[in-house]
Design a protein around this motif. Structure first.
Motif, PDB file in Angstrom:
ATOM      1  N   SER A 212       2.911  -6.421   2.623  1.00 34.99           N
ATOM      2  CA  SER A 212       3.936  -6.090   1.233  1.00 34.99           C
ATOM      3  C   SER A 212       3.880  -4.804   0.157  1.00 34.99           C
ATOM      4  N   LEU A 213       4.124  -4.100  -0.338  1.00 36.88           N
ATOM      5  CA  LEU A 213       4.064  -3.305  -1.679  1.00 36.88           C
ATOM      6  C   LEU A 213       4.870  -4.742  -2.973  1.00 36.88           C
ATOM      7  N   VAL A 214       3.678  -4.245  -3.778  1.00 38.53           N
ATOM      8  CA  VAL A 214       3.732  -5.554  -4.689  1.00 38.53           C
ATOM      9  C   VAL A 214       3.521  -4.206  -5.967  1.00 38.53           C
ATOM     10  N   MET A 216       4.139  -0.977  -7.884  1.00 33.97           N
ATOM     11  CA  MET A 216       3.572   1.063  -7.814  1.00 33.97           C
ATOM     12  C   MET A 216       4.209   1.343  -9.218  1.00 33.97           C
ATOM     13  N   PRO A 218       2.409   3.964 -12.253  1.00 32.30           N
ATOM     14  CA  PRO A 218       1.483   4.896 -12.984  1.00 32.30           C
ATOM     15  C   PRO A 218      -0.025   4.210 -13.392  1.00 32.30           C
ATOM     16  N   ARG A 225       0.367  -4.275 -17.670  1.00 34.74           N
ATOM     17  CA  ARG A 225       0.980  -4.978 -17.310  1.00 34.74           C
ATOM     18  C   ARG A 225      -0.179  -6.153 -17.204  1.00 34.74           C
ATOM     19  N   LEU A 261      -0.667 -11.357 -16.540  1.00 34.03           N
ATOM     20  CA  LEU A 261       0.175 -10.507 -15.606  1.00 34.03           C
ATOM     21  C   LEU A 261       1.287 -10.728 -16.420  1.00 34.03           C
ATOM     22  N   ARG A 296      -5.562 -12.571  -7.059  1.00 36.42           N
ATOM     23  CA  ARG A 296      -5.218 -14.001  -7.736  1.00 36.42           C
ATOM     24  C   ARG A 296      -4.824 -14.935  -6.692  1.00 36.42           C
ATOM     25  N   ALA A 303      -0.939 -20.210  -2.333  1.00 34.14           N
ATOM     26  CA  ALA A 303       0.011 -19.458  -3.198  1.00 34.14           C
ATOM     27  C   ALA A 303       1.554 -19.664  -2.946  1.00 34.14           C
TER      28      ALA A 303
ATOM     29  N   ARG B 617       6.464 -13.174  -2.870  1.00 35.11           N
ATOM     30  CA  ARG B 617       6.085 -12.102  -3.574  1.00 35.11           C
ATOM     31  C   ARG B 617       6.666 -11.779  -5.105  1.00 35.11           C
ATOM     32  N   LEU B 619       6.478  -8.515  -6.069  1.00 33.59           N
ATOM     33  CA  LEU B 619       7.930  -7.026  -5.664  1.00 33.59           C
ATOM     34  C   LEU B 619       8.332  -7.068  -4.226  1.00 33.59           C
ATOM     35  N   TRP B 623      10.526   1.251  -4.975  1.00 37.91           N
ATOM     36  CA  TRP B 623       9.883   1.147  -6.416  1.00 37.91           C
ATOM     37  C   TRP B 623      10.172   3.069  -5.885  1.00 37.91           C
TER      38      TRP B 623
END
Lengths: 303, 626
Positions: A212-214, A216, A218, A225, A261, A296, A303, B617, B619, B623
């Protein structure tokens, strides 16, 4: 050109399953044209699977993917000609000479850039009459990059290209990549575990985790962050669930280093409420930030 | 594309040239033996196996080495359509197979043709492209096996069997081979797609891979059920120890065709008379105990055809041992070409008028025992002393020989599809022309159903037993034994006729039909069309009009229905669209059990994503960079 057509890569709820393992999990990703996009993630995060699906070498179990506006599963030869690929193995026909291979590639790609090829290969000690099997891993990597860039690709996929290269070869490789990227309309997807490389070349950081994308963003934005803190607790540390944005904790000389974070300066007050005696904010680099982010779930696998 | 071909040519250059030279040396060594163009069945088998394996290994290795994930990405991800890439690989492989296999063959054939006394026919040159086609078809099999995700792809190796065992004539020999090559090329090209992990999806490609799979499965089922049933019978009769010692001749009930098949000589004749208690039959029984017995059968099921490849030749040489001359038949000249075995020199031609006029044979003769030459309607006798070929017997128009000049004691016989002929052996010594039969007995049944003929020489004639039933097991003819007496005065009469039962139960005899009536029909008609021997040919009308037991029909219908039901049930867990699932159910009903089984080999398993309801999740949404 409207906003959507500027996307070179677009996936929608993309999933890929290998038996019981879900390598890509409803991944929705939109990569705009231009720049170097670093794709990072721990082993098994789905990076290589994503590239294979994008190139149509694997079919998705669900969802869709498009590259240069075309469905990955039905890429035309013309579109394939606009997508360069360099992967960790640097697979080239070992029985051919450098010259023979170059001639073959030159005949295949109508947008062949002889100048780019020569300049990139100039970073490496490669002779035209050498057989591919006689080249070192670094030289093969250089030749592979030269061939890929000389195609004049609109999208260049680099899948851990510097894996196994020594410092000199890695340096030459990155310089070639940076040089060739100048003034070109090439979008680079760069997958690597080397954060120092990513820090040097990436304009954008894509973090995948368990398919999964967590994140995105720069690299510098992502670094902002994640913050690090050195904490001296008066009593036993609180449960990690009580710490907002908790990513990672490490005990060093009786003190605890915390990575969290999306916490600002007010986080120190929060720590004091939780029982901290002294709190100090640490400067952290991309490597630490990404590592903390990716590990994490290693701290709390359920989790 | 040429560069890709060149790349693949370069890839195998050392191995290829080494193999070509080794092949040339082996062929040169083998060509020193006299039978280079008339090899034994074992040598033919070994040669075909070598060429087939060469092609198969090349296909497995070439594609297999490209198939590793990174190599595959390198190969497939280029501005060329996958079919063009595959065409380039095939072209390179074809060029290598030509260089490694065909060129050495061509060089040796040219050498033998031009520089030795051996006569080389055009068909011997035709063998070169045929063997190339054989090797290339197995190369494509190797490609398909490697490219396919299913182990069931191995079953397409069954396809070349359609042309390997065939013996069609002239250029027609290439037609089945070309069809199989086109089929395999289409299959392999369809399987050559960027994503190798998915099964074939296009209906035509699925059908093209499913059919050979089902056909092979059909034969696996037929063979496995036969072995299984027979093993069960042995176990029931003799227990575990029986597998090593069981003899089938005692298994079948007296009065069955299978039992009759095991009877020979006096036993066979006695078997035919069993149940007869007339005075004549008692007399005949006494006579046959002392009589000489001649046994024969329609052994010549297939005559050589002009231009056929050498696989089907059988025997085509006459050896004159006294003069040490070998006469080899030339299909181009329709004459025998003589060669002195001692000096190796050519000594001329031998035709119907001997060595002088050398009139060509009208048909290619089948050589029997260095003495007789059989064509469909004539029997010639070769006289090595006079170096003459004499016509000794000719059947009437529309009649065909199935065996000729069997001799035992003072009996000399010939068998045709119409009659069984007797001759006087003394006439053989006469060189004056065709012999006249001393007696002829009209065949009391169909030649294709005839299993064997036994003749006992009586004091006042002959007692002949005709055992019919070779096709009865498949339901194409009756099983019976007919006993006829032929007297010295030429008169004859049937003295006994036994209607025989079947040895095996119906479900065993018709198991092919029960598994799949359609595939059994395809098998029968395909074999008949491609060119089997005369005895095994089955016409469409025969298949359609065959009378089947009601239990067999019910069994076939039940299997078809059950296959369709199982396909509908299992199909839900396969990666099929509703339309495709419907087509599979229909196919299972029409093609029976093999179609259902092939579902597991040809289609992929359905895989769902099945995401957990809640997944942590940070996110999940897409994006975009600002």
């Amino acid at each position: 050109m409207d906003g959507m057509s500027e996307l070179v890569i677009e996936t929608h709820e993309l999933s890929k399953r290998f038996g019981r393992k879900l390598a890509l999990d409803a991944l929705t990703l939109r990569v705009p044209r231009g720049g170097v996009h670093a794709v990072v993630g721990s082993n098994g995060a789905g990076k290589s699977t994503l590239f294979r699906v994008l190139l149509g070498i694997l079919s998705p179990t669900a969802g869709s993917s498009r590259i240069l506006g075309e469905d990955s599963q039905t890429l035309t030869p013309e579109t394939r000609g606009k997508i360069g690929l360099v992967h960790e193995e640097h697979t080239l026909p070992s029985w051919m000479t450098v010259q023979g291979l170059t001639n073959m590639q030159r005949s295949l790609y109508p947008r062949w850039k002889e100048g780019t090829y020569g300049e990139v290969l100039g970073h490496f000690q490669v002779l035209p009459e050498q057989k591919i099997s006689q080249l070192s891993r670094g030289e093969r990597a250089g030749l592979n990059l030269a061939l890929a860039l000389a195609q004049g690709p609109e999208v260049l996929i680099l899948d851990e290209p510097t894996l196994g290269l020594d410092v000199v070869a890695k340096q030459a490789f990155l310089e070639s990549l940076l040089f060739a990227g100048e003034g070109e309309e090439c979008t680079v997807l760069y997958c690597s575990h080397q954060m120092d490389e990513i820090e040097r070349v990436a304009d954008n950081l894509i973090i995948l985790e368990r398919g999964s994308l967590v994140s995105m963003a720069p690299p510098e934005e992502f670094c902002r962050r994640v913050s690090g803190w050195v904490v001296d607790w008066t009593s036993p540390p609180p449960e990690v669930r009580a710490i907002p944005g908790f990513l990672q904790a490490r005990d060093v000389d009786g003190q605890q280093q915390l990575m969290v974070l999306d916490q600002d300066e007010g986080f120190s007050e929060c720590l004091e409420i939780l029982g901290a005696n002294a709190v100090l904010r640490l400067p952290i680099g991309l490597n630490q930030a990404v590592n903390a982010y990716l590990t994490r779930n290693h701290s709390s696998p359920n989790a | 594309m040429w560069h890709l071909i060149k790349s693949e040519l370069l890839r195998f250059r050392r191995l290829g040239f080494g193999f070509a030279v080794a092949h040339l040396l082996v062929l040169r060594a083998v060509s020193g033996f006299g039978d280079f163009f008339a090899p034994s069945a074992a040598k033919i088998g070994l040669g075909l196996l070598t060429y087939a394996l060469t092609g198969l290994i090349l296909g497995l290795y070439q594609i297999g080495s490209h198939k590793k994930i990174h190599r595959w990405a390198y190969l497939i991800h280029r501005p060329l359509a996958p079919r063009k890439i595959f065409l380039a690989l095939c072209t390179a492989a074809g060029m290598w197979l030509f260089l490694v296999l065909s060129l050495p063959q061509l060089l040796i054939t040219l050498y033998l043709d031009g520089m030795t006394p051996l006569w080389v026919d055009l068909r011997q040159y035709a063998l070169i492209p045929f063997l190339f086609g054989t090797a290339f078809s197995f190369y494509l099999v190797g490609c398909f096996i490697t490219l396919s995700r299913s182990r069931g792809a191995l079953l397409v190796a069954f396809l070349p069997y359609f042309f390997l065992t065939r013996d069609a004539v002239g250029l027609w020999v290439f037609l089945p081979q070309l069809v199989v090559l086109a089929w395999l090329a289409y299959l392999a090209a369809s399987a050559f797609k960027p994503d190798l992990s998915t099964p074939l999806r296009r209906p035509l490609a699925v059908a093209a891979s499913a059919f050979p799979t089902q056909y092979a499965l059909f034969w696996v089922l037929v063979a496995a059920s036969a072995v299984g049933y027979q093993s069960l019978v042995i176990f029931q009769e003799e227990g575990w120890t029986g597998y090593a010692t069981h003899a089938w001749d005692t298994h079948f009930a007296e009065g069955s065709y299978m039992n009759a098949q095991y009877q020979h000589g006096i036993e066979a004749l006695d078997h035919g008379l069993r149940g007869e208690d007339t005075q004549r039959s008692v007399y005949l029984r006494k006579q046959i105990e002392l009589a000489e017995i001649l046994e024969t059968s329609p052994w010549l099921a297939k005559f050589p055809s002009r231009g056929q490849l050498m696989f089907a030749d059988g025997s085509r040489s006459l050896i004159d041992e006294d003069k040490d001359i070998v006469w080899t038949f030339s299909h181009d000249r329709m004459l025998f070409h003589g060669r002195d075995q001692g000096s190796g020199k050519a000594i001329g031609w031998l035709g119907l008028d001997g060595r002088i006029a050398s009139r060509p044979f009208p048909e290619v003769p089948y050589v029997v025992g260095n003495r007789f030459l059989l064509t469909q309607q004539r029997i010639y006798r070769f006289d090595p002393r006079r170096e003459q070929v004499d016509l000794r017997f000719e059947v009437g128009p529309g009649e065909q020989l199935y065996g000729g000049f069997e001799q035992e004691a003072s009996m000399l016989t010939a068998l045709t599809d119409k009659a069984f002929y007797f001759f006087d052996p003394k006439d053989l010594r006469d060189e004056s022309g065709p012999m006249a039969p001393t007696a002829a007995f009209a065949l009391p049944g169909e030649i294709r159903n005839l299993s064997g003929v036994e003749v006992a020489e009586l004091l006042d004639g002959y007692l002949v037993s005709f055992l019919f039933g070779t096709r009865s097991e498949a339901g194409y003819g009756p099983a019976r034994q007919i006993m006829a007496e032929l007297r010295v005065d030429g008169s004859h009469e049937v003295v006994a006729e036994r209607v025989l039962g079947q040895g095996w139960p119906a479900f065993n005899r018709y198991r092919g039909f029960i598994f799949s009536p359609f595939l059994e029909w395809v098998h029968g008609t395909a074999w008949s069309w491609i060119g089997p021997d005369r005895a095994n040919r089955v016409g469409f009308g025969e298949i359609a009009s065959r009378e089947l037991p009601a239990s067999v029909l019910l069994g076939a219908l039940s299997v078809a229905g059950l296959s369709a039901l199982l396909t509908a049930f299992v199909g839900r867990s396969r990666d099929l669209t509703p339309k495709a699932r419907g087509a599979w159910v229909l196919a299972a009903f029409c093609l029976g059990l093999p179609a259902f089984l092939s579902l597991f080999l040809v289609t992929g398993k359905r895989e769902g994503v099945e995401l957990p309801a809640s997944r942590p999740r940070l996110l999940r949404q897409g994006w975009r960079m600002a």
